[in-house]
Design a protein around this motif. Sequence first.
Motif, PDB file in Angstrom:
ATOM      1  N   CYS A   1       0.830  -1.214   0.000  1.00  0.00           N
ATOM      2  CA  CYS A   1       0.000   0.000   0.000  1.00  0.00           C
ATOM      3  C   CYS A   1       0.858   1.256   0.000  1.00  0.00           C
TER       4      CYS A   1
ATOM      5  N   GLU B   1      -6.000  11.315  -4.927  1.00  0.00           N
ATOM      6  CA  GLU B   1      -7.036  10.696  -4.093  1.00  0.00           C
ATOM      7  C   GLU B   1      -6.823   9.188  -3.976  1.00  0.00           C
ATOM      8  N   GLU B   2      -6.418   8.569  -5.084  1.00  0.00           N
ATOM      9  CA  GLU B   2      -6.136   7.132  -5.036  1.00  0.00           C
ATOM     10  C   GLU B   2      -4.908   6.872  -4.166  1.00  0.00           C
TER      11      GLU B   2
ATOM     12  N   ASN C   1      -5.981   7.018  -0.616  1.00  0.00           N
ATOM     13  CA  ASN C   1      -6.756   5.818  -0.288  1.00  0.00           C
ATOM     14  C   ASN C   1      -5.858   4.674   0.160  1.00  0.00           C
TER      15      ASN C   1
ATOM     16  N   LYS D   1      -4.262   3.115   4.497  1.00  0.00           N
ATOM     17  CA  LYS D   1      -4.279   1.730   4.976  1.00  0.00           C
ATOM     18  C   LYS D   1      -2.981   1.329   5.662  1.00  0.00           C
TER      19      LYS D   1
END
Length: 352
Positions: free
Chosen positions: A195, A223-224, A227, A231
Amino acid sequence: MTPVCPFTKATRPDDTSAKKPSENQNKAQAGSDSKPKQESTISPKCPFGFDSQTFKLGPLSCMICQALLFECSKCVPCSHVYCRVCISRFKDCPLCGADVEKIEDDPDLQGVVDRFIEGHGRIKRAQTNTEEEAEGEKKTVIYEDVSLERGSFLVQQAMRALRANNIESAKSRLNVCVEDVKEQLETMGHTPELCSQLGAVLGMLGDCCRATADSSSAIAYFEESVNFLMKVPKDDLEITHTLSVSLNKIGDLKYYDGDLQAARSYYSQALDVRRDAMKHNSSVPSQILDISTSLAKVADVDRNLANEDAAVSGFKEAIKMLESLTIDDQEVGLEQRRQSVLKFVNSQLEKK
């Protein structure tokens, strides 16, 4: 603060299996009275000397941007080759000085470059010596798959291209990285390492789009990136910094588009991330500078939204943090940044 290397901890999903002897090998060894084979692991080496750490120029490099050739183009009449974007800025060949009469595509050489990228770090084969070693033993040599090196290598090439404003080349290399990491995600799941890798590379793609004024695509990539970085456990200062920077960059793009409410929302999220990180790294000067910068961004938007009291409060808090910050004499860059932010915040407070 040093840049995040998004490929420092990754492992390939099949690395473990690559180091294990096959079932048939186990049976053969079990049924033999001879000594077991010694097994050693050797990392493959690029035949051109490229790796993730060495600054290397090779036969497949563009001498202008110093990255791997992209849209390979040949100068006529001298036949020297460069990236199309790079050589299009010149009237004379940078290598020999000859007048460039025209530029021709070189699909054959570009094909070699593309195959080189596809194969780089993907070597994986078992080699068994047929001759007995001096000790009377056989050795099995396994060449590992090192996509770790492939990812770092491609990021290095992309950053060279981006610095030289060869944006499409940078995007092409980064997109290969994204495909690699997403392939691993499908096998290994959303591990923190994967991630963080993907979040960092997507952020770089956002920078590429921002450089070409493609704000909508840049926002989508940032934005991705956010995201995936959300995590990752927040105990890594570099990852936290990358996450907050991505949030700030979205805020900047919203700000320039005139969407002040959205800009404030993203700036505030970045500020919250940085405040949370400071709870565990309160003595790190770069972290305090980050928080001061975020406070200034939020306060600036508040003023534009006619929230003067909130703006003044934010500016004053930033000034207090910056004036109380002690930076080592060797950290010249940090001190220059502190002075720059302090000058801006003071100027804003004087406008009251």
